[in-house]
Design an enzyme around this catalytic site. Structure first.
Site, PDB file in Angstrom:
ATOM      1  N   CYS A  23      -5.776   0.723   3.147  1.00  0.00           N
ATOM      2  CA  CYS A  23      -6.038   1.616   1.767  1.00  0.00           C
ATOM      3  C   CYS A  23      -6.923   1.193   0.603  1.00  0.00           C
ATOM      4  O   CYS A  23      -5.624   1.204  -0.699  1.00  0.00           O
ATOM      5  CB  CYS A  23      -4.583   2.012   1.513  1.00  0.00           C
ATOM      6  N   ASP A  80       1.899  -1.465 -11.030  1.00  0.00           N
ATOM      7  CA  ASP A  80       2.359  -1.399  -8.891  1.00  0.00           C
ATOM      8  C   ASP A  80       3.355  -2.348  -8.672  1.00  0.00           C
ATOM      9  O   ASP A  80       2.319  -2.565  -8.192  1.00  0.00           O
ATOM     10  CB  ASP A  80       1.631  -1.072  -8.910  1.00  0.00           C
ATOM     11  N   HIS A 108      -4.595  -0.557  -4.328  1.00  0.00           N
ATOM     12  CA  HIS A 108      -4.238   0.349  -3.576  1.00  0.00           C
ATOM     13  C   HIS A 108      -5.085   1.355  -4.097  1.00  0.00           C
ATOM     14  O   HIS A 108      -4.776   1.684  -4.801  1.00  0.00           O
ATOM     15  CB  HIS A 108      -3.103   0.439  -3.486  1.00  0.00           C
ATOM     16  N   LYS A 156       9.713  -0.225   1.531  1.00  0.00           N
ATOM     17  CA  LYS A 156       8.812  -1.836   2.189  1.00  0.00           C
ATOM     18  C   LYS A 156      10.170  -2.501   1.516  1.00  0.00           C
ATOM     19  O   LYS A 156       9.749  -3.910   1.147  1.00  0.00           O
ATOM     20  CB  LYS A 156       8.093  -2.094   1.050  1.00  0.00           C
ATOM     21  N   GLN A 189       4.626  -3.831  -3.377  1.00  0.00           N
ATOM     22  CA  GLN A 189       4.128  -4.987  -3.320  1.00  0.00           C
ATOM     23  C   GLN A 189       4.773  -5.990  -3.128  1.00  0.00           C
ATOM     24  O   GLN A 189       6.016  -6.970  -3.058  1.00  0.00           O
ATOM     25  CB  GLN A 189       3.072  -5.642  -2.616  1.00  0.00           C
TER      26      GLN A 189
END
Ligand code: 7TS
Length: 406
Positions: free
Chosen positions: A364, A200, A123, A226, A203
């Site tokens: 993104c 990261d 991302h 999220k 997600q």
């Protein structure tokens, strides 16, 4: 035990509404999830009963607010199995967490000619902060490639771990493709060369059990919104030794021990990284979201979403003219696709007219779009409250679209 889908759906008031006279089907969870009553009520009650600024008042409300705020740190510590709560830094979200690491750890440790290794499926939040650091410090950004299934080419990643590599920053799960990276193996390979790793997790964390000690990552970043929590709050996990050695990020109130006009000294962890009044009620709401997820069980949620993904993928593969973008063997609940003759933005608009919310765009992740040579994709992303019946409505709507416009 059966997955309590009806009970879960009843907890999310937004799902009750109609959009364009059709029951709302919310398939844009990778962008942001909806919030259950438990989170909404927690925030509302906090403002009604407990609100005050944190860490600064001796009065009852300030102490109560501080206790509730700090209790969330403890919850997050347990949620990701950090060694202690000093390793949990509250930030606005994954984006801020990555910028924090780039501008503190990165600026202090990464020098001219050093390399930062990311992957081809990041991302923008895990690309641009490193580019900015490279511009500041003269470092070089390296990119481990993926294949046409959207899977990291692991052997190439390993080859790019060299004496020059000073940090690996990798997504646990791609937001554009759904691919899940073998982060544990990647971390072990990087550590074998003494290279620290930032993961990261924006997600991955809503869809999988994360254990930072088991992964042995040095940093793990994620956003509350999220995870069924409010927007504006997220967390940076960092190993204590790393965080201790890092300079502060923002200067201001709450992050200091002493201040004179000549010199300031800084607070201990984690407050050293938390300057200014934080998003207090949202943080308390984050705690309610973690409680809510724990009550259902992250493994049960993951299994439910996996079932939806498998079901939707099988159906989508039967649609002529539909191309699935991202077919990695290990995938989270994301189905990205294009249609031969209909632009993704038109797919998004036409599905909205059926009450179906998806994201259409580059997500993104422009380099991912370039790699697959598409301007954008239509992305369906699942949350804990989605159902197979909703997938059926989607499949029917896409089939109709192709019949009329394809
Ligand atoms: N990393 C990944 C993998 C993401 O998917 C996102 C947001 C971020 C970082 C940034 O998170 P933020 O909460 O700080 O914005 N992804 C998306 C998306 O896919 N659609 O909207 C936001």
């Amino acid at each position: 035990m059966n997955y309590p889908i009806e009970k879960i759906r009843a907890d999310f008031p937004i799902l009750e509404q109609k959009i364009r006279n059709k029951p709302l089907i919310y398939f844009d969870n990778a962008a942001s999830c909806q919030k259950p009553n438990q989170v909404i009520d927690c925030i509302s009650n906090f403002y009604r009963q407990d609100y005050a600024n944190v860490h600064r008042g001796v009065h009852t409300l300030s102490q109560r607010a501080s206790d509730k705020y700090e209790a969330v740190r403890e919850k997050l510590k347990s949620f990701i199995n950090a060694a202690n709560e000093k390793e949990i830094v509250f930030v606005r979200g994954a984006t801020e967490a990555i910028n924090l690491v780039a501008q503190t750890y990165g600026r202090a440790n990464i020098k001219v000619g050093d390399e930062i290794l990311i992957t081809a499926m990041e991302h923008h939040a895990n690309i641009v902060p490193w580019q900015m650091l490279c511009q500041q410090n003269g470092a070089v950004l390296k990119v481990a490639p993926m294949d046409l299934n959207g899977e990291l080419i692991y052997a190439e990643f390993e080859k790019l771990l060299t004496d020059k590599t000073k940090l690996v920053a990798v997504t646990h799960m791609s937001n554009a493709l759904g691919s899940v990276n073998p982060v544990k193996k990647m971390i072990a390979a990087a550590h074998a060369k003494n290279i620290p790793v930032l993961v990261d997790g924006a997600q991955a964390i809503p869809h999988t059990k994360v254990d930072v000690q088991d992964l042995d990552c040095d940093f793990y970043v994620f956003s509350g919104h999220k995870l069924y929590a409010p927007s504006g709050i997220g967390a940076l996990y960092g190993k204590q030794a790393f965080l201790e050695a890092m300079p502060p990020y923002h200067g201001g109130g709450d992050m200091i021990r002493t201040v004179t006009f000549e010199k300031s000294t800084y607070a201990g962890l984690p407050h050293k990284f938390e300057a200014g009044t934080p998003s207090i009620a949202d943080t308390v709401g984050f705690g309610a979201a973690i409680d809510y997820i724990n009550a259902i069980g992250i493994e049960a949620i993951a299994a439910h979403e996996h079932e939806l993904l498998v079901y939707a993928t099988e159906k989508a593969m039967q649609i002529k003219g539909l191309n699935i973008i991202g077919q990695a063997a290990e995938k989270g609940g994301i189905l990205s696709f294009t249609l031969d003759r209909i632009h993704p933005h038109d797919i998004g608009t036409m599905l909205d007219s059926q009450g179906i919310a998806i994201r259409a765009g580059h997500h993104c992740a422009m380099p991912v779009m370039d790699f697959f040579n598409v301007p954008a994709t239509a992305r369906v992303s699942f949350g804990m409250y989605n159902t197979k019946a909703e997938v059926d409505v989607l499949i029917l709507a896409v089939t109709e679209l192709i019949k009329i416009f394809g």
